[in-house]
Design a protein around this motif. Structure first.
Motif, short mmCIF file in Angstrom:
data_model
loop_
_atom_site.label_atom_id
_atom_site.label_comp_id
_atom_site.label_asym_id
_atom_site.label_seq_id
_atom_site.Cartn_x
_atom_site.Cartn_y
_atom_site.Cartn_z
N GLU A 249 -1.71 -1.06 -1.24
CA GLU A 249 -2.00 -0.20 -0.08
C GLU A 249 -3.50 0.11 0.02
O GLU A 249 -4.09 0.05 1.09
N LEU A 252 -5.39 -3.01 1.22
CA LEU A 252 -5.19 -3.25 2.65
C LEU A 252 -6.01 -2.28 3.49
O LEU A 252 -6.55 -2.64 4.54
N LYS A 255 -9.58 -3.40 3.43
CA LYS A 255 -9.72 -4.60 4.26
C LYS A 255 -9.75 -4.23 5.74
O LYS A 255 -10.56 -4.76 6.52
#
Length: 361
Positions: A249, A252, A255
């Motif tokens: 998590e 991500l 990102k």
């Protein structure tokens, strides 16, 4: 007895040529390895010279054709090895000297943990005596180490600092913020690290001491608001959380925020500690490289390492320039722009101990 001299690139090649030209009656009297001196447009080459004679059991001295003798005499005219000329003795001594130089070069590279592709490049065609070894290696290291002088003077408007937890990202960001503020730029700080305990408090303390505004961002919409606040700033420095192979998590989220930042005039800089092994630096680089276009490297904690050879090896392997070095915890003092002086001053055995020099000032 008439001697024949044959020169080739190796001992095996020389003996093969001898047997092809003179048959099985050829006998090898002696061998000499040497290195050609080279010239302005030619490189030094390793050669092997063998001195041979025709076995008397052949029964016919005319077995050696005169045209073949002329050919080999043109290639290398050498008398009986017992009566070598001064020049030939010097060639042998030079060859021995270059072997000593190569061993010294390998010792220096070992002492500085220089390995991989950079080590191979530095030792390519290395044929210098021991007395010239450190100087030649210094030149080769500088020729093969890129430094981002352009970004030092003209940074992109948004600089994102990537790197593992504990590499010194936040402290380094504060030093860089002061450097550019002191040069007349209007600087703002954004932190994406809302997960590490005390992370925001640490960057806020630095920002307050440096009189630089800071914004914490947890989502993409908050990032847009923060960028709007800094719309008229010359430089925005972005601190990030360290990636974890176990926290999908978190990865991500970084990102997603990175994708938004890439839409701006943004560069991504990887922070690595000089105390890391080269393979650890590479492991962290692999985590980031697919999602972020890393443009440069900052090497931290020089004060905790005896050499930066591992960092130079890493930078060469990934093809990235070095932007800054840091060598202590003090903000803003312990920051140095990448330069030839800093690099040579932090390598062992090259005769330029800048740490000792600075201590005398």
């Amino acid at each position: 007895m008439q001697y024949i001299t044959i020169v080739a690139d190796s001992y095996e090649e020389a003996t093969r040529k001898a047997r092809e030209q003179y048959g099985d009656q050829i006998r090898i009297h002696s061998r000499r390895d040497f290195t050609t001196p080279g010239g302005l447009f030619t490189r030094k080459l390793k050669k092997c010279e063998i001195t041979c004679y025709i076995s008397s059991s052949s029964g016919d001295s005319s077995y050696v054709a005169q045209k073949d003798m002329n050919e080999f005499e043109k290639e290398a005219k050498t008398p009986d090895p017992k009566n070598l000329t001064r020049e030939e003795r010097l060639n042998t001594e030079v060859h021995r000297g270059t072997e000593d130089g190569l061993r010294e070069a390998e010792r220096l590279l070992d002492e500085n943990y220089i390995s991989g592709p950079l080590r191979i490049k530095l030792l390519e065609d290395f044929s210098y005596p021991e007395s010239e070894c450190a100087r030649e290696l210094s030149e080769r290291i500088l020729e093969n180490t890129r430094m981002d002088y352009e970004a030092q003077v003209h940074p992109s408007r948004v600089m994102v600092f990537l790197g593992p937890t504990g590499s010194g990202k936040t402290t380094t960001l504060a030093k860089v913020a002061w450097l550019y503020k002191n040069s007349g730029k209007k600087v703002g700080i954004i932190t994406l690290d809302s997960y590490r305990v005390g992370a925001y408090e640490q960057i806020s303390a630095f920002a307050e001491a440096l009189s630089i505004p800071v914004e914490m961002v947890k989502s993409e919409d908050q990032l847009i608001v923060a960028m709007d606040r800094f719309a008229y700033f010359d430089l925005i420095l972005v601190d990030t959380m360290g990636l974890s192979s176990r926290d999908l998590e978190l990865n991500l989220r970084l990102k997603g925020l990175g994708i938004q930042l890439m839409k701006m005039n943004t560069t991504f800089t990887l922070i690595v500690s000089a105390s890391m092994k080269e393979e650890d630096m590479m492991r962290h680089y692999e985590r980031y490289k697919d999602d972020f276009n890393i443009t440069s490297i900052i090497v931290t904690k020089l004060d905790e390492s005896i050499t930066i050879g591992n960092a130079l090896s890493f930078a060469y392997s990934v093809g990235k320039p070095i932007l800054f070095f840091t060598d202590g915890q003090k903000v803003p003092e312990d920051l140095e722009k990448a330069s030839t002086e800093v690099i040579l001053g932090n390598l062992r055995g090259f005769g330029l101990d800048m740490r000792a020099y600075r201590g005398q000032l």
